[in-house]
Design an enzyme around this catalytic site. Sequence first.
Site, PDB file in Angstrom:
ATOM      1  N   SER A  37     -16.900  42.794  61.774  1.00 34.46           N
ATOM      2  CA  SER A  37     -17.569  44.043  61.470  1.00 34.46           C
ATOM      3  C   SER A  37     -16.737  44.791  60.428  1.00 34.46           C
ATOM      4  CB  SER A  37     -17.735  44.888  62.740  1.00 34.46           C
ATOM      5  OG  SER A  37     -18.494  46.050  62.484  1.00 34.46           O
ATOM      6  N   ARG A  38     -17.233  45.953  60.007  1.00 34.99           N
ATOM      7  CA  ARG A  38     -16.479  46.728  59.025  1.00 34.99           C
ATOM      8  C   ARG A  38     -15.277  47.429  59.649  1.00 34.99           C
ATOM      9  NH1 ARG A  38     -21.686  49.552  56.304  1.00 34.99           N
ATOM     10  NH2 ARG A  38     -22.348  49.368  58.478  1.00 34.99           N
ATOM     11  N   TYR A  59     -15.403  41.678  57.099  1.00 35.51           N
ATOM     12  CA  TYR A  59     -16.224  40.494  56.878  1.00 35.51           C
ATOM     13  C   TYR A  59     -15.404  39.405  56.184  1.00 35.51           C
ATOM     14  CZ  TYR A  59     -20.001  43.778  57.905  1.00 35.51           C
ATOM     15  OH  TYR A  59     -20.810  44.713  58.496  1.00 35.51           O
ATOM     16  N   LYS A  98     -33.359  37.333  58.257  1.00 33.99           N
ATOM     17  CA  LYS A  98     -34.469  37.723  57.391  1.00 33.99           C
ATOM     18  C   LYS A  98     -34.586  39.257  57.367  1.00 33.99           C
ATOM     19  CE  LYS A  98     -36.559  38.935  61.041  1.00 33.99           C
ATOM     20  NZ  LYS A  98     -36.212  40.336  61.156  1.00 33.99           N
ATOM     21  N   ARG A 164     -32.511  52.953  60.612  1.00 29.59           N
ATOM     22  CA  ARG A 164     -32.476  52.052  59.458  1.00 29.59           C
ATOM     23  C   ARG A 164     -33.857  51.770  58.868  1.00 29.59           C
ATOM     24  NH1 ARG A 164     -33.852  46.784  60.513  1.00 29.59           N
ATOM     25  NH2 ARG A 164     -34.197  46.258  62.695  1.00 29.59           N
ATOM     26  N   ASP A 177     -38.876  44.526  56.974  1.00 27.02           N
ATOM     27  CA  ASP A 177     -38.462  44.267  58.351  1.00 27.02           C
ATOM     28  C   ASP A 177     -39.556  43.630  59.191  1.00 27.02           C
ATOM     29  OD1 ASP A 177     -37.595  45.249  61.329  1.00 27.02           O
ATOM     30  OD2 ASP A 177     -35.883  45.122  59.992  1.00 27.02           O
TER      31      ASP A 177
END
Length: 321
Positions: A37-38, A59, A98, A164, A177
């Site tokens: 993760s970040r 990452y 995706k 998001r 999405d």
Amino acid sequence: MTNKPLRWGIMGTGGIAGAFAQDLKLTESGVVAAVGSRTVESAGRFADQHDIDTRHGSYEALASDPGVDVVYVATPHPMHHANARLALEAGKPVLVEKPFTMDAGEARDLVDLARDKGLFLMEAMWTRFLPHVRHIRELLPQLGDIVTVSADHGQWFAEDPAFRLFAPELGGGALLDLGIYPVSFASMVLGAPERVAAMVTPAFTGVDAQMSMLFGYASGAQAVLTCTLSAVSPTTAVIVGTDARIEVDGPFYAPASFTLVPREGERRRFEYVDEGRGLRHQADEVALRLAAGDTESPLMPLGETVSIMTTMDQVLAATRT
């Protein structure tokens, strides 16, 4: 699938990453070896929740981890290209959630890089690998000439600008999405359209809240597809041919049952029950292809992924004319 289970490294700690980690526990083809993760805090929380030993606070660290055989990119849409490129540059096979990328240009770049390096790459369009979809593909010749494909994907989300799907900076909107499922389904049956028409209703943040699409094909067939963030739709799919049709229960993109309805004669019902969310099947496919030395899957080939992203670009362009 392989002599040893594949050691997966997961980039991202969102909902789909968690679902994938849980579904991997239902298969013998792979295990989650690490998460990146970040921040190390985010990676740690995810690792604790899913019993993962190795957690990375970047990452880059995940991509370079020698204990990872294959990387699953499950970050927000706008990060797919950079994250997948990072993993490929590190010499890792990659499964990319995706939509594969934000546009066809990014998709072509990743495909070119993977082919240059001889590495496996695949879009995580998990629907393609579900048992009922494999069966539907086997039955397509019984339908005669395909006339129409219709599919919808609608869910209701509270209007939160930070969420998001409403946030432009996170690649929000119904098409990327939700609409990717109907578009990919139509591509599976009919290939790339010759003509694309679309109508959009924007959300309060400017992203597409609802999209209706009409595709035309050289054969004369048409696809009628819709997606929305504003309401729960049936989320079903129908493939109509001159000799028969297939009606897929909702949600068609997840483990589902379906009915084959001939023009004359008795209906045939095919019931499917699957353990988990259905994400394990794509993991098995990756393991199968890597064991065979393949660099892509015939069920979700890279050329078709680029074609689908091209169609998505055309849909967005059609709403601006």
